[in-house]
Design a protein around this motif. Structure first.
Motif, PDB file in Angstrom:
ATOM      1  N   GLY A 131       0.826  -1.197   0.000  1.00 27.15           N
ATOM      2  CA  GLY A 131       0.000   0.000   0.000  1.00 27.15           C
ATOM      3  C   GLY A 131       0.857   1.242   0.000  1.00 27.15           C
ATOM      4  N   SER A 132       0.236   2.366  -0.073  1.00 26.00           N
ATOM      5  CA  SER A 132       0.956   3.620  -0.059  1.00 26.00           C
ATOM      6  C   SER A 132       0.412   4.484   1.069  1.00 26.00           C
ATOM      7  CB  SER A 132       0.796   4.346  -1.389  1.00 26.00           C
ATOM      8  OG  SER A 132       1.311   5.652  -1.285  1.00 26.00           O
ATOM      9  N   VAL A 133       1.197   4.610   2.125  1.00 25.71           N
ATOM     10  CA  VAL A 133       0.799   5.454   3.249  1.00 25.71           C
ATOM     11  C   VAL A 133       0.600   6.882   2.749  1.00 25.71           C
ATOM     12  CG1 VAL A 133       1.563   6.440   5.442  1.00 25.71           C
ATOM     13  CG2 VAL A 133       1.925   4.004   4.957  1.00 25.71           C
ATOM     14  N   SER A 134       1.535   7.348   1.927  1.00 27.53           N
ATOM     15  CA  SER A 134       1.442   8.718   1.413  1.00 27.53           C
ATOM     16  C   SER A 134       0.131   8.942   0.669  1.00 27.53           C
ATOM     17  CB  SER A 134       2.605   9.007   0.462  1.00 27.53           C
ATOM     18  OG  SER A 134       3.827   8.806   1.076  1.00 27.53           O
ATOM     19  N   GLU A 135      -0.218   7.994  -0.164  1.00 24.11           N
ATOM     20  CA  GLU A 135      -1.442   8.125  -0.954  1.00 24.11           C
ATOM     21  C   GLU A 135      -2.679   8.149  -0.053  1.00 24.11           C
ATOM     22  OE1 GLU A 135      -3.520   5.166  -4.013  1.00 24.11           O
ATOM     23  OE2 GLU A 135      -1.575   5.911  -4.709  1.00 24.11           O
ATOM     24  N   LYS A 136      -2.702   7.282   0.946  1.00 20.63           N
ATOM     25  CA  LYS A 136      -3.845   7.248   1.866  1.00 20.63           C
ATOM     26  C   LYS A 136      -3.956   8.559   2.645  1.00 20.63           C
ATOM     27  CE  LYS A 136      -3.661   2.266   2.359  1.00 20.63           C
ATOM     28  NZ  LYS A 136      -3.131   1.163   3.163  1.00 20.63           N
ATOM     29  N   VAL A 137      -2.835   9.063   3.135  1.00 21.90           N
ATOM     30  CA  VAL A 137      -2.860  10.307   3.899  1.00 21.90           C
ATOM     31  C   VAL A 137      -3.245  11.471   3.004  1.00 21.90           C
ATOM     32  CG1 VAL A 137      -1.430  11.949   5.194  1.00 21.90           C
ATOM     33  CG2 VAL A 137      -1.237   9.490   5.642  1.00 21.90           C
ATOM     34  N   LEU A 138      -2.649  11.541   1.835  1.00 22.87           N
ATOM     35  CA  LEU A 138      -2.946  12.626   0.907  1.00 22.87           C
ATOM     36  C   LEU A 138      -4.430  12.640   0.526  1.00 22.87           C
ATOM     37  CD1 LEU A 138      -1.603  14.917  -0.658  1.00 22.87           C
ATOM     38  CD2 LEU A 138      -1.157  13.304  -2.498  1.00 22.87           C
ATOM     39  N   GLY A 139      -5.003  11.464   0.329  1.00 22.61           N
ATOM     40  CA  GLY A 139      -6.405  11.375  -0.078  1.00 22.61           C
ATOM     41  C   GLY A 139      -7.399  11.682   1.027  1.00 22.61           C
ATOM     42  N   ARG A 140      -6.991  11.516   2.287  1.00 24.21           N
ATOM     43  CA  ARG A 140      -7.951  11.660   3.385  1.00 24.21           C
ATOM     44  C   ARG A 140      -7.673  12.807   4.348  1.00 24.21           C
ATOM     45  NH1 ARG A 140      -8.065   6.269   6.268  1.00 24.21           N
ATOM     46  NH2 ARG A 140      -9.456   7.425   7.615  1.00 24.21           N
ATOM     47  N   SER A 141      -6.504  13.416   4.254  1.00 27.70           N
ATOM     48  CA  SER A 141      -6.142  14.448   5.224  1.00 27.70           C
ATOM     49  C   SER A 141      -6.890  15.752   4.980  1.00 27.70           C
ATOM     50  CB  SER A 141      -4.642  14.725   5.164  1.00 27.70           C
ATOM     51  OG  SER A 141      -4.309  15.753   6.066  1.00 27.70           O
ATOM     52  N   ARG A 142      -7.210  16.417   6.078  1.00 22.82           N
ATOM     53  CA  ARG A 142      -7.771  17.763   6.001  1.00 22.82           C
ATOM     54  C   ARG A 142      -6.679  18.801   6.217  1.00 22.82           C
ATOM     55  NH1 ARG A 142     -12.820  17.206   9.952  1.00 22.82           N
ATOM     56  NH2 ARG A 142     -11.384  18.574  11.055  1.00 22.82           N
ATOM     57  N   ARG A 143      -5.443  18.340   6.285  1.00 24.17           N
ATOM     58  CA  ARG A 143      -4.281  19.204   6.492  1.00 24.17           C
ATOM     59  C   ARG A 143      -3.432  19.204   5.223  1.00 24.17           C
ATOM     60  NH1 ARG A 143      -5.838  21.389  11.197  1.00 24.17           N
ATOM     61  NH2 ARG A 143      -6.397  19.822  12.713  1.00 24.17           N
ATOM     62  N   PRO A 144      -2.653  20.253   4.989  1.00 23.92           N
ATOM     63  CA  PRO A 144      -1.711  20.217   3.867  1.00 23.92           C
ATOM     64  C   PRO A 144      -0.694  19.089   4.087  1.00 23.92           C
ATOM     65  CG  PRO A 144      -1.904  22.444   4.732  1.00 23.92           C
ATOM     66  CD  PRO A 144      -2.632  21.544   5.685  1.00 23.92           C
ATOM     67  N   VAL A 145      -0.319  18.426   3.004  1.00 23.13           N
ATOM     68  CA  VAL A 145       0.640  17.319   3.068  1.00 23.13           C
ATOM     69  C   VAL A 145       1.802  17.638   2.132  1.00 23.13           C
ATOM     70  CG1 VAL A 145       1.011  14.844   2.681  1.00 23.13           C
ATOM     71  CG2 VAL A 145      -1.204  15.657   3.552  1.00 23.13           C
ATOM     72  N   LEU A 146       3.008  17.584   2.678  1.00 22.53           N
ATOM     73  CA  LEU A 146       4.215  17.773   1.889  1.00 22.53           C
ATOM     74  C   LEU A 146       4.877  16.411   1.726  1.00 22.53           C
ATOM     75  CD1 LEU A 146       6.419  19.537   0.549  1.00 22.53           C
ATOM     76  CD2 LEU A 146       7.482  19.703   2.812  1.00 22.53           C
ATOM     77  N   LEU A 147       4.975  15.944   0.482  1.00 24.68           N
ATOM     78  CA  LEU A 147       5.643  14.678   0.194  1.00 24.68           C
ATOM     79  C   LEU A 147       7.059  14.970  -0.264  1.00 24.68           C
ATOM     80  CD1 LEU A 147       2.846  12.742  -1.732  1.00 24.68           C
ATOM     81  CD2 LEU A 147       3.447  12.628   0.690  1.00 24.68           C
ATOM     82  N   VAL A 148       8.009  14.295   0.350  1.00 22.28           N
ATOM     83  CA  VAL A 148       9.418  14.503   0.071  1.00 22.28           C
ATOM     84  C   VAL A 148       9.985  13.227  -0.516  1.00 22.28           C
ATOM     85  CG1 VAL A 148      11.660  15.032   1.103  1.00 22.28           C
ATOM     86  CG2 VAL A 148       9.589  16.106   2.002  1.00 22.28           C
ATOM     87  N   ASN A 149      10.724  13.378  -1.614  1.00 27.77           N
ATOM     88  CA  ASN A 149      11.442  12.243  -2.175  1.00 27.77           C
ATOM     89  C   ASN A 149      12.889  12.360  -1.721  1.00 27.77           C
ATOM     90  OD1 ASN A 149      12.844  10.376  -3.669  1.00 27.77           O
ATOM     91  ND2 ASN A 149      11.796  10.830  -5.585  1.00 27.77           N
ATOM     92  N   PRO A 150      13.280  11.589  -0.702  1.00 27.54           N
ATOM     93  CA  PRO A 150      14.626  11.737  -0.150  1.00 27.54           C
ATOM     94  C   PRO A 150      15.737  11.453  -1.150  1.00 27.54           C
ATOM     95  CG  PRO A 150      13.245  10.508   1.352  1.00 27.54           C
ATOM     96  CD  PRO A 150      12.490  10.648   0.057  1.00 27.54           C
ATOM     97  N   ARG A 151      15.447  10.756  -2.226  1.00 19.67           N
ATOM     98  CA  ARG A 151      16.475  10.505  -3.241  1.00 19.67           C
ATOM     99  C   ARG A 151      16.926  11.811  -3.892  1.00 19.67           C
ATOM    100  NH1 ARG A 151      12.553   6.521  -4.597  1.00 19.67           N
ATOM    101  NH2 ARG A 151      13.159   4.527  -3.716  1.00 19.67           N
TER     102      ARG A 151
END
Length: 163
Positions: A131-151
């Motif tokens: 699964g994708s934690v990021s995708e689940k959080v992004l789809g359901r959060s009422r807060r802004p979400v910053l996704l970082v690609n550490p690479r």
């Protein structure tokens, strides 16, 4: 609105949540969160979620749930100690639940102004299985979400990975 917050230089959150999973990869979200928290006082919320299955297996290969949760707490405490050096107030919490549920719940309870996550960038079978934690959080959060690609980020000098 989110657009107006992000469009202007006036938006500077004072409370950011970062979810960590004990890997140096997940730690890639820490510098991004700290750079967003550029006004003081500011609070960094560190969250670790066990994501463990319901069965509690205790063997040398698989430490008990309590041992794993205690280790996660120690890890978050060490990560918090490093962030305190940047003059941030740090709180940390270990949740015995899935990562996405823990992130969503704690971000609401603590009124995080932004959620910062490192995305592992899994694709194909790994993404389907894990699964994708990021995708689940992004789809359901009422807060802004910053996704970082550490690479894409360089690790600060003198900081060794722990994962």
């Amino acid at each position: 609105s989110l657009e107006s917050k992000l469009a202007g230089p006036q938006w500077s959150p004072r409370r950011a949540l970062v979810a960590l999973d004990t890997t140096s990869f997940s730690e890639g979200a820490l510098p991004a969160a700290c750079s967003l928290l550029n006004q003081r006082p500011a609070q960094l919320l560190l969250l670790g979620a066990s994501g463990l299955p319901p069965a509690d297996v205790d063997s040398p290969e698989f430490p008990s749930r309590q041992v794993q949760l205690a280790r996660l707490g120690q890890y978050l405490q060490r990560a918090g100690d490093e962030a305190r050096a940047d003059d941030l107030h740090v709180s940390w919490r270990v949740e015995d639940s899935t990562a996405s549920e823990a992130i969503l719940d704690w971000s609401e309870r603590e009124r995080a102004e932004v959620i910062c996550l490192a995305t592992h960038g899994r694709t194909g079978a790994a993404r389907w299985l894990l699964g994708s934690v990021s995708e689940k959080v992004l789809g359901r959060s009422r807060r802004p979400v910053l996704l970082v690609n550490p690479r894409c980020l360089r690790r600060p000098a003198g900081r060794a990975g722990r994962g």
